[in-house]
Design a protein around this motif. Sequence first.
Motif, mmCIF file in Angstrom:
data_model
loop_
_atom_site.group_PDB
_atom_site.id
_atom_site.type_symbol
_atom_site.label_atom_id
_atom_site.label_comp_id
_atom_site.label_asym_id
_atom_site.label_seq_id
_atom_site.Cartn_x
_atom_site.Cartn_y
_atom_site.Cartn_z
ATOM 1 N N VAL A 1 -1.354 9.316 -4.146
ATOM 2 C CA VAL A 1 -2.520 9.387 -3.259
ATOM 3 C C VAL A 1 -2.058 8.977 -1.859
ATOM 4 O O VAL A 1 -0.954 8.468 -1.693
ATOM 5 C CB VAL A 1 -3.674 8.450 -3.716
ATOM 6 C CG1 VAL A 1 -4.208 8.851 -5.070
ATOM 7 C CG2 VAL A 1 -3.219 6.994 -3.751
ATOM 8 N N SER A 2 -2.924 9.210 -0.873
ATOM 9 C CA SER A 2 -2.511 8.824 0.475
ATOM 10 C C SER A 2 -2.780 7.331 0.687
ATOM 11 O O SER A 2 -3.643 6.748 0.023
ATOM 12 C CB SER A 2 -3.271 9.645 1.520
ATOM 13 O OG SER A 2 -4.636 9.301 1.489
ATOM 14 N N VAL A 3 -2.046 6.744 1.606
ATOM 15 C CA VAL A 3 -2.233 5.321 1.916
ATOM 16 C C VAL A 3 -3.660 5.091 2.396
ATOM 17 O O VAL A 3 -4.318 4.110 2.033
ATOM 18 C CB VAL A 3 -1.228 4.864 2.998
ATOM 19 C CG1 VAL A 3 -1.491 3.432 3.413
ATOM 20 C CG2 VAL A 3 0.193 5.015 2.490
ATOM 21 N N LYS B 1 -8.004 9.228 -9.659
ATOM 22 C CA LYS B 1 -7.445 10.470 -9.099
ATOM 23 C C LYS B 1 -7.658 11.634 -10.078
ATOM 24 O O LYS B 1 -8.037 12.739 -9.682
ATOM 25 C CB LYS B 1 -5.953 10.264 -8.837
ATOM 26 C CG LYS B 1 -5.289 11.410 -8.130
ATOM 27 C CD LYS B 1 -3.800 11.190 -8.052
ATOM 28 C CE LYS B 1 -3.087 12.491 -7.803
ATOM 29 N NZ LYS B 1 -1.684 12.426 -8.176
ATOM 30 N N CYS C 1 1.293 6.486 -7.103
ATOM 31 C CA CYS C 1 0.088 7.107 -7.680
ATOM 32 C C CYS C 1 -0.156 8.519 -7.152
ATOM 33 O O CYS C 1 -1.043 9.225 -7.657
ATOM 34 C CB CYS C 1 -1.133 6.252 -7.383
ATOM 35 S SG CYS C 1 -1.042 4.644 -8.170
ATOM 36 N N ALA D 1 0.740 3.807 -3.078
ATOM 37 C CA ALA D 1 0.232 5.156 -2.823
ATOM 38 C C ALA D 1 1.260 6.191 -3.288
ATOM 39 O O ALA D 1 0.890 7.215 -3.883
ATOM 40 C CB ALA D 1 -0.055 5.327 -1.332
ATOM 41 N N ARG D 2 2.538 5.914 -3.038
ATOM 42 C CA ARG D 2 3.583 6.858 -3.431
ATOM 43 C C ARG D 2 3.660 6.978 -4.954
ATOM 44 O O ARG D 2 3.745 8.069 -5.498
ATOM 45 C CB ARG D 2 4.930 6.403 -2.867
ATOM 46 C CG ARG D 2 5.946 7.538 -2.795
ATOM 47 C CD ARG D 2 7.152 7.216 -1.953
ATOM 48 N NE ARG D 2 7.857 6.028 -2.383
ATOM 49 C CZ ARG D 2 8.022 4.940 -1.636
ATOM 50 N NH1 ARG D 2 7.547 4.897 -0.423
ATOM 51 N NH2 ARG D 2 8.678 3.893 -2.086
ATOM 52 N N ALA E 1 0.822 -1.219 0.000
ATOM 53 C CA ALA E 1 0.000 0.000 0.000
ATOM 54 C C ALA E 1 0.853 1.265 0.000
ATOM 55 O O ALA E 1 0.547 2.227 -0.728
ATOM 56 C CB ALA E 1 -0.932 -0.007 1.209
ATOM 57 N N HIS E 2 1.935 1.273 0.772
ATOM 58 C CA HIS E 2 2.773 2.484 0.868
ATOM 59 C C HIS E 2 3.411 2.798 -0.482
ATOM 60 O O HIS E 2 3.384 3.949 -0.937
ATOM 61 C CB HIS E 2 3.855 2.286 1.939
ATOM 62 C CG HIS E 2 3.307 2.401 3.318
ATOM 63 N ND1 HIS E 2 3.139 3.615 3.943
ATOM 64 C CD2 HIS E 2 2.859 1.456 4.175
ATOM 65 C CE1 HIS E 2 2.612 3.413 5.137
ATOM 66 N NE2 HIS E 2 2.432 2.117 5.307
ATOM 67 N N GLN F 1 -6.319 6.773 1.631
ATOM 68 C CA GLN F 1 -7.224 6.829 0.483
ATOM 69 C C GLN F 1 -7.209 5.484 -0.262
ATOM 70 O O GLN F 1 -8.255 4.922 -0.575
ATOM 71 C CB GLN F 1 -6.710 7.916 -0.469
ATOM 72 C CG GLN F 1 -7.774 8.869 -0.952
ATOM 73 C CD GLN F 1 -7.145 10.010 -1.748
ATOM 74 O OE1 GLN F 1 -5.920 10.203 -1.768
ATOM 75 N NE2 GLN F 1 -7.977 10.772 -2.393
ATOM 76 N N LEU F 2 -6.003 5.009 -0.510
ATOM 77 C CA LEU F 2 -5.838 3.773 -1.281
ATOM 78 C C LEU F 2 -6.498 2.585 -0.566
ATOM 79 O O LEU F 2 -7.249 1.806 -1.181
ATOM 80 C CB LEU F 2 -4.343 3.494 -1.476
ATOM 81 C CG LEU F 2 -3.995 2.407 -2.473
ATOM 82 C CD1 LEU F 2 -4.210 2.902 -3.894
ATOM 83 C CD2 LEU F 2 -2.552 1.973 -2.302
#
Lengths: 199, 127
Positions: free
Chosen positions: A36-38, A70, A34, A31-32, A27-28, A40-41
């Motif tokens: 977006v925040s973790v 996004k 894309c 998210a990085r 997830a981290h 959010q993901l």
Amino acid sequence: MSASPTPYGRLLVAEEQLLLSRLNLNAHSAARVCGVSVRQLTYWSDRGLIPTAGARRYGIATLNKVLLIKQALGQGYTLQRAVRLVEERLALAEAARTAGEPLSEGDLRVLVEARLADSLAGVRRCRQTLLAESATVGGRASTSPHGEGLTPHQAPLSAPPRPPDAKALALQLNRAIDDLADALEQLAETDQALARITE
Amino acid sequence: MDDWLDPDVARLVGEVLDDLTKYNIVRFVYEHRGFRGDAQLLAHSIGLQPSRRFLRALEELAAAGIMLVSLNGEASPTFARALVCEQQAAVDKLLALPADSPQFASLMRRLTAQSLRRVTQQLLPDV
């Protein structure tokens, strides 16, 4: 003499595609990549809006979908609507890819008509929600003095009905209107798409 | 008459605070008087989607003097409750309406009808 691709070059391209198809980020990292925040993901994946490859693992197709969502959110669409738009776009792209050629007019018409039916169903759902919420406001005492779904004989002896919460009621109505507006907006867009095909 | 609304409140709802989104924005910033943030933060804090309709409602409240907007070189404008506004008394009366009163029911009916009208007008301007 023109330079031909070296075996190493071809190998690298093949490896790149293979690597991408096997991409499986946590997830981290996802998210990085894309932006977006973790939170959010994981919220999107927990709600089933984006697919995961195993427990909180994200492949290339999911990253692509996240980026498109996004982008749609940045254009002012609601999350629900953004996901729907992206899924339609991906379905069209997939249909065109598997067919090896652009969609025929007939296929496109079927897709758009399906979307139109979906939009109409959305409008009907929102209308029902709105009617139900409106009935709640100011109508509790007259519709159910004994509690929801209870006859006078079944009315609870304690715990009188709670007065409605102004903030919650206004928010519920607001959300129902927003959903209805989204559904109507989608309906109008679909109608235009259908008109373009018919022309 | 059960749907009687105080004249000040009726005027406010008719002229300035004319849909549910604006009502929810004003209710929130009056409950959280120190709030200051952009449209997205405000929408999420209230529990609404930061849609184009939300931003339009916010801008109209700022134009009416109920909200303050500041740019300060930031990427998106920030909004806060205007400390002084001419509709202050009417807003206070509006927010004090008990949720189980006929006046509140009347208010919600009016705001819902006006919100629906706005949505329809935005989507179908010819109707």
